[in-house]
Write a protein that holds these residues in place. Structure first.
Motif, mmCIF file in Angstrom:
data_model
loop_
_atom_site.group_PDB
_atom_site.id
_atom_site.type_symbol
_atom_site.label_atom_id
_atom_site.label_comp_id
_atom_site.label_asym_id
_atom_site.label_seq_id
_atom_site.Cartn_x
_atom_site.Cartn_y
_atom_site.Cartn_z
ATOM 1 N N ARG A 239 0.819 -1.204 0.000
ATOM 2 C CA ARG A 239 0.000 0.000 0.000
ATOM 3 C C ARG A 239 0.860 1.263 0.000
ATOM 4 O O ARG A 239 0.507 2.273 -0.615
ATOM 5 C CB ARG A 239 -0.926 -0.023 1.220
ATOM 6 N N GLU A 430 -14.324 4.843 2.690
ATOM 7 C CA GLU A 430 -12.982 5.364 2.511
ATOM 8 C C GLU A 430 -12.480 5.000 1.118
ATOM 9 O O GLU A 430 -12.983 4.075 0.478
ATOM 10 C CB GLU A 430 -12.031 4.820 3.579
ATOM 11 N N PRO A 432 -9.115 3.768 -0.015
ATOM 12 C CA PRO A 432 -7.822 3.323 0.533
ATOM 13 C C PRO A 432 -6.679 3.385 -0.458
ATOM 14 O O PRO A 432 -5.517 3.288 -0.075
ATOM 15 C CB PRO A 432 -8.097 1.882 0.949
#
Length: 539
Positions: A239, A430, A432
């Motif tokens: 990520r 959200e 992400p």
């Protein structure tokens, strides 16, 4: 079926072998007839136009079970045709087939990177089908070959590709069907070039590299090319890097293989991955394998088209060092299915691996080609037969122009940005993964803010496992409405919903409707979750 005579229906006057040999085999009207084509062509064009006019009335994804169509159609094709068979067939398409297809051109289809359609793209496809040529060599159709040379350079310049990938700079482009074909052809070229150096007995040592976000078609292409399954390196992303492949991770994998006596062969970098549209850093990756004779291929199937807009060209920075680059004009540039453009820095590597000249019928063409230096595209691909894709793409570029294609890309990115803003404005959700191009990846929080609040309850922790199950239910609920079709991906252990804006008929109202559907279904699945949580006995 009407043009073929049945074996058990020989004409009565066929009393001798000679008579039988000269007896016409056609039954009924000839298969090609200009006047009939005009009438039937109008029927088909009207049918397609009516379909687009009412496409919004269909559920985007059909609610059907396997085998739903087979029971409605005859077990065998007809031996004789009914009068006005095309009209009857189009009626069956409308009543039997349309209700059972996923409507890829629906303005509410957000599940996949779209297969954009246009009037010119469809008519170009029809024109190519009407001419019905097979331009496998220059001799087989000179104009088709030379148009492909011209149009691939046109498109390459429009995308601002390095000149060394274009015919004008010593490279060259071709049009294939899919990105998998482009991957396979370039892997085979890289394989044969490498084996010519190290010996064919070392085939089992060749290693290919990609990230864990690379499309599965790369693994398929590697298998077909003979790469050992154990030598397919899928390098993890994270990520923190935006799920892009890092040069550090690549260099570590390559060094480990070299230390073990294996031979690094091929890197597939991606500009616009399927799960999140991540962009691998081309310049850094090329530097990581510099000096190792690793073939670097860029799979820009989706996002490469965005480079028609100057503001997106930074995504291919460093492409001057790659060996090949491919993108799909059918994904974003109005060319209709199917059309994949591949450019290579050294066309001779493709020809050396895929070229053939053993067919007696092609001998004259091969000799002529070698003397004049013209392109024989059969030597750039696996298949011998080819479609006249260049005509379709040429018409699109002629009739829409670069500015028109830029407007298409920018409008889709603008609508995706609006969708992202709506998601971020709802505290239950959200984003992400940063939005890239026209793809928004989002998810519902397992521990969501209460209605009317803009943040999570104090001390609340987002449970990834519970979140994944919740979002799986949300996607099922959204798609079950029939009004929206989205898809999912699992990245970094997170289950996210994907909203890919890109269809030719999509307008802002469709994007807003999609978000309204998501919000309503989120309220339902959260209510069910809260009810279930309250029923669980507490210790």
């Amino acid at each position: 079926m009407a043009i073929l005579n049945r074996a058990d229906a020989a004409p009565e006057n066929a009393s001798s072998p000679v008579a039988a040999a000269v007896t016409p085999l056609l039954i009924g009207p000839p298969p090609l007839d200009a006047d009939k084509f005009r009438r039937q062509g109008r029927q088909v064009v009207d049918f397609i136009a009516d379909y687009y006019a009412c496409i919004d009335d269909y559920p985007v994804r059909p609610d059907v079970a396997p085998g739903f169509l087979t029971g409605k159609l005859p077990e065998t094709a007809p031996y004789t045709v009914e009068p006005d068979a095309l009209t009857a067939a189009l009626r069956d398409v409308r009543e039997l087939i349309l209700p059972g297809i996923t409507h890829w051109q629906s303005p509410r289809h957000f599940a996949h990177f779209s297969a954009t359609a246009s009037n010119v793209g469809a008519l170009g496809e029809a024109l190519a089908a009407g001419l019905n040529i097979n331009p496998f060599t220059w001799e087989a159709s000179p104009a088709a070959t030379e148009l492909e040379v011209v149009v691939t350079d046109w498109l390459g310049k429009a995308l601002h590709l390095p000149e060394k990938l274009l015919f004008a700079g010593g490279g060259g482009g071709t049009l294939l069907g899919t990105s998998c074909e482009a991957m396979l052809c370039t892997i085979v070229a890289a394989r044969d070039r490498k084996l010519a150096e190290i010996g064919e007995e070392r085939m089992g040592d060749l290693v290919v590299y990609c990230s864990d976000q690379t499309h599965f078609s790369f693994e398929k292409a590697a298998r077909i090319a003979g790469i050992c399954r154990g030598n397919y390196r899928e390098i993890p992303t994270c990520r923190e890097s935006g799920f892009a492949l890092t040069a550090k991770a690549l260099q570590a994998a390559v060094s480990a293989d070299e230390a073990a006596g294996r031979v690094p062969l091929f890197l597939c970098a991606t500009v616009g991955t399927t799960p999140t549209s991540a962009v691998d850093p081309l310049r850094e990756l090329c530097a990581a394998v510099e000096g190792r004779d690793v073939w670097v291929h860029v799979d820009a199937a989706y996002a490469g088209a965005a480079c028609v807009c100057p503001e997106f060209r930074h995504n291919i920075a460093g492409a001057e060092a790659v060996d090949s680059f491919s993108t799909n004009p059918h994904k974003w540039l109005l060319a209709n299915m199917d059309c994949c453009a591949l450019w290579v820095r050294q066309p001779t590597a493709l020809v050396a691996a895929l070229g053939t000249d053993g067919d007696v019928i092609l001998k004259d063409a091969v000799v002529r080609s070698s003397q004049t230096g013209v392109v024989d595209y059969k030597d750039w691909q696996v298949a011998l037969s080819r479609r006249f894709r260049a005509l379709k793409l040429w018409l699109v570029l002629r009739c829409h122009g670069i500015d028109g294609l830029r407007a298409v890309v920018r409008s889709h990115v603008c609508m995706a940005t609006a969708f992202e803003c709506m998601v971020r404005a709802d505290a239950r959700f959200e984003v992400p993964v940063p939005r890239q191009f026209a793809l928004v990846c989002f998810r519902l929080r397992a521990t969501a803010a209460l209605p009317g609040e803009d943040k999570l309850p104090c001390g609340a922790v987002d449970d990834v496992t519970a979140n994944n199950e919740l979002n799986r239910r949300l996607l099922e609920a959204v798609n079950a409405t029939g009004r929206v079709y989205m898809s999912s991906a699992v990245v970094g252990g997170m289950y996210v919903l994907r909203c890919a804006v890109g269809n030719s008929l999509t307008e802002e109202r469709h994007v807003r409707e999609a978000w309204n559907v998501v919000q309503k279904q989120a309220a339902v699945v959260l209510a069910i979750k809260n009810k279930t949580d309250n029923q669980v006995p507490k210790n």
